[in-house]
Design an enzyme around this catalytic site. Sequence first.
Site, PDB file in Angstrom:
ATOM      1  N   ASP A   5       0.830  -1.204   0.000  1.00 53.82           N
ATOM      2  CA  ASP A   5       0.000   0.000   0.000  1.00 53.82           C
ATOM      3  C   ASP A   5       0.868   1.259   0.000  1.00 53.82           C
ATOM      4  O   ASP A   5       1.692   1.452   0.898  1.00 53.82           O
ATOM      5  CB  ASP A   5      -0.883  -0.027   1.256  1.00 53.82           C
ATOM      6  CG  ASP A   5      -2.150   0.786   1.111  1.00 53.82           C
ATOM      7  OD1 ASP A   5      -2.092   1.863   0.505  1.00 53.82           O
ATOM      8  OD2 ASP A   5      -3.192   0.339   1.606  1.00 53.82           O
ATOM      9  N   ASP A   6       0.698   2.101  -0.999  1.00 53.46           N
ATOM     10  CA  ASP A   6       1.403   3.398  -1.094  1.00 53.46           C
ATOM     11  C   ASP A   6       2.903   3.249  -1.313  1.00 53.46           C
ATOM     12  O   ASP A   6       3.689   4.097  -0.884  1.00 53.46           O
ATOM     13  CB  ASP A   6       1.159   4.254   0.160  1.00 53.46           C
ATOM     14  CG  ASP A   6      -0.264   4.781   0.252  1.00 53.46           C
ATOM     15  OD1 ASP A   6      -1.095   4.399  -0.584  1.00 53.46           O
ATOM     16  OD2 ASP A   6      -0.545   5.578   1.163  1.00 53.46           O
ATOM     17  N   CYS A  61      -6.368   3.612  -3.189  1.00 46.94           N
ATOM     18  CA  CYS A  61      -6.647   2.330  -2.541  1.00 46.94           C
ATOM     19  C   CYS A  61      -7.873   1.570  -3.052  1.00 46.94           C
ATOM     20  O   CYS A  61      -7.747   0.537  -3.705  1.00 46.94           O
ATOM     21  CB  CYS A  61      -6.800   2.543  -1.040  1.00 46.94           C
ATOM     22  SG  CYS A  61      -5.369   3.284  -0.238  1.00 46.94           S
ATOM     23  N   ARG A  83      -8.233  -1.773  -5.592  1.00 41.96           N
ATOM     24  CA  ARG A  83      -8.627  -3.087  -5.096  1.00 41.96           C
ATOM     25  C   ARG A  83      -9.869  -3.606  -5.813  1.00 41.96           C
ATOM     26  O   ARG A  83     -10.003  -4.815  -6.033  1.00 41.96           O
ATOM     27  CB  ARG A  83      -8.863  -3.003  -3.586  1.00 41.96           C
ATOM     28  CG  ARG A  83      -7.567  -2.959  -2.809  1.00 41.96           C
ATOM     29  CD  ARG A  83      -7.759  -2.506  -1.367  1.00 41.96           C
ATOM     30  NE  ARG A  83      -6.527  -2.710  -0.614  1.00 41.96           N
ATOM     31  CZ  ARG A  83      -5.435  -1.943  -0.728  1.00 41.96           C
ATOM     32  NH1 ARG A  83      -5.448  -0.909  -1.554  1.00 41.96           N
ATOM     33  NH2 ARG A  83      -4.342  -2.203  -0.032  1.00 41.96           N
ATOM     34  N   LYS A 135      -5.716  -6.151   4.219  1.00 43.20           N
ATOM     35  CA  LYS A 135      -6.660  -5.045   4.003  1.00 43.20           C
ATOM     36  C   LYS A 135      -7.733  -5.411   2.974  1.00 43.20           C
ATOM     37  O   LYS A 135      -7.425  -5.958   1.921  1.00 43.20           O
ATOM     38  CB  LYS A 135      -5.863  -3.817   3.553  1.00 43.20           C
ATOM     39  CG  LYS A 135      -6.692  -2.572   3.231  1.00 43.20           C
ATOM     40  CD  LYS A 135      -5.762  -1.405   2.950  1.00 43.20           C
ATOM     41  CE  LYS A 135      -6.505  -0.167   2.467  1.00 43.20           C
ATOM     42  NZ  LYS A 135      -5.608   0.986   2.284  1.00 43.20           N
ATOM     43  N   HIS A 191     -11.222  -3.125   2.167  1.00 45.20           N
ATOM     44  CA  HIS A 191     -11.468  -1.786   1.621  1.00 45.20           C
ATOM     45  C   HIS A 191     -12.342  -1.762   0.367  1.00 45.20           C
ATOM     46  O   HIS A 191     -12.271  -0.828  -0.434  1.00 45.20           O
ATOM     47  CB  HIS A 191     -10.129  -1.082   1.335  1.00 45.20           C
ATOM     48  CG  HIS A 191     -10.221   0.415   1.430  1.00 45.20           C
ATOM     49  ND1 HIS A 191      -9.273   1.260   0.906  1.00 45.20           N
ATOM     50  CD2 HIS A 191     -11.160   1.212   1.992  1.00 45.20           C
ATOM     51  CE1 HIS A 191      -9.601   2.512   1.137  1.00 45.20           C
ATOM     52  NE2 HIS A 191     -10.756   2.508   1.809  1.00 45.20           N
ATOM     53  N   ASN A 247      -0.901   1.854  -5.553  1.00 46.12           N
ATOM     54  CA  ASN A 247      -0.747   3.179  -6.154  1.00 46.12           C
ATOM     55  C   ASN A 247       0.659   3.674  -5.853  1.00 46.12           C
ATOM     56  O   ASN A 247       1.440   2.990  -5.188  1.00 46.12           O
ATOM     57  CB  ASN A 247      -1.787   4.179  -5.622  1.00 46.12           C
ATOM     58  CG  ASN A 247      -2.038   4.108  -4.137  1.00 46.12           C
ATOM     59  OD1 ASN A 247      -3.098   3.685  -3.694  1.00 46.12           O
ATOM     60  ND2 ASN A 247      -1.052   4.521  -3.351  1.00 46.12           N
TER      61      ASN A 247
END
Length: 529
Positions: free
Chosen positions: A32-33, A71, A75, A128, A130, A324
């Site tokens: 993530d990120d 995010c 997904r 995660k 989301h 991302n």
Amino acid sequence: MKQTLSFIALWLACMLTLAQDKRPNIILVLVDDLGFSDIEPFGGLDVRTPNLTQLAAEGTRFQEFYNNSICAPTRASLLTGQYAHKAGIGYFNVNLGLPAYQGFLNKESLTLAEVLKNAGYSTILSGKWHVGDDRDQWPAQRGFERSFGFIGGAVNFYEINDDDNPTVPLLRNNEPFYLPKGRYLTDEITDQAITFLQEQDKENKPFFLYLAFNAPHWPLQAPEEDIQKYSGVYKQGWDSLRADRHRQAIAKGVFPAGQQIASRDTVVQPWNKLTYDEQQYWQRRQQVFAGMIDHVDQSIGKLRRALQSLKKDDNTVIIFLSDNGAQGGDRARIYTQRNTETVGRAGSYEVQNSNWSQTGNSPLRSYKDNPYEGGIGAPFIVWYPKEVKANSIKKGTGHIIDIAPTLYDFAQAKYPSVLHDIQTNPLAGVSLREVLTTNSNQADRGKPLFWERAGNRAVRYGKWKLVSLYRTGNKIELYNIDEDRAENNNVASQFPEVVQELEALYEGWARETGVVNYERIRPQRNSLR
């Protein structure tokens, strides 16, 4: 005679089961990120990622692999093989009143777990989610037989409340789970995945594991021993490291030789203008960020050792990617009230900002939640020694909508046109298996790729990329990505016919996908995750 026929039917069923067992297991690792050059195989030599480096050396990397810039929409596409709007999450995990923006996955967009479970796979999630906040939208309701993690967009890596008043952000198989004091979330996500794999080992069928780490998403928190590994590493500052990352990305072969780095973000203060104390503070922050990535890499190594102990490492496809690019902006002030500790420790709540993230996305332009290459371009590694070429770098031009058809191809899983009396959305992407296993250099899709998020738009067709940002009044920009992946030279005025063609293609896609003018659905407060 009937007994003979019954025996033959039973024998055929057993043979079919054995044949199915030869299909590969699948592990889809999402971080993530993470910026384009935040790991060693993509130019981040300052971050220790030996396990990812090994996967890259024994597998294939893409120079160009795209996500949806943020995010939840990423997904949605990753899990369904649909553009995010078609899957129901065109904006975020909030309901904006239209089917394309309902904020959770619709039933017409089948998840990887639903399709692979239907094809005889065990299905596991750790990390995660989301893509749906309500109970009937949780992993168990979308095909995952075993699941651990959190439903929303972010969570602390350490439990910080009193034992009598714990938070309840985590779930295990739909039941509340409390992270023990001092326990680091990345470790729990990894160990739960391994426990599930050990349970699954008794089932005599292949597995699909979706391992979705929260790291290195904020809050910036990591074990102190990982933070201290990077003591002194970042004293050169973000400007110097950004240039180093550009050179190393070229040396690694993941960025074209001869192309320039993206123009410097003038909002970012030059490192040499900071005071000594400011430099010490910002060094510590990047040490934490590096420690988070380092710990994910350690976890991947731990997972691979578990596969070896289960004797499944030689028949498992492993895919690694990020949702991302690295986080831009300066949002520290928003979370000041949550900060009760030094950055990195339990009780701190710091967010990665543009200064180090410009380095993380180097040599690409911009940040998360933007359709420039730094927002939608991310590392992509595929490992499967039985088929995938070793130490290979392809142009690729893949997209997250391609993951579903690729995995179904490897798994010999048919994507149903109807499931449980519901007419399903056709897959939007293409299988990348041929690119990964032959001398082919690029996906042959024969049509453009599209983006829309919060009024920001983009189209990629061949060498051309059209970009249009909401904050600029959707002024049109055009870039030749084959010659200028850093998006430094807007050539829209020189090629009006290309702009016209790409705009027309975008409008057609928007109608088919349910995209509407952002002003029509714009929420009062833009989400930060």
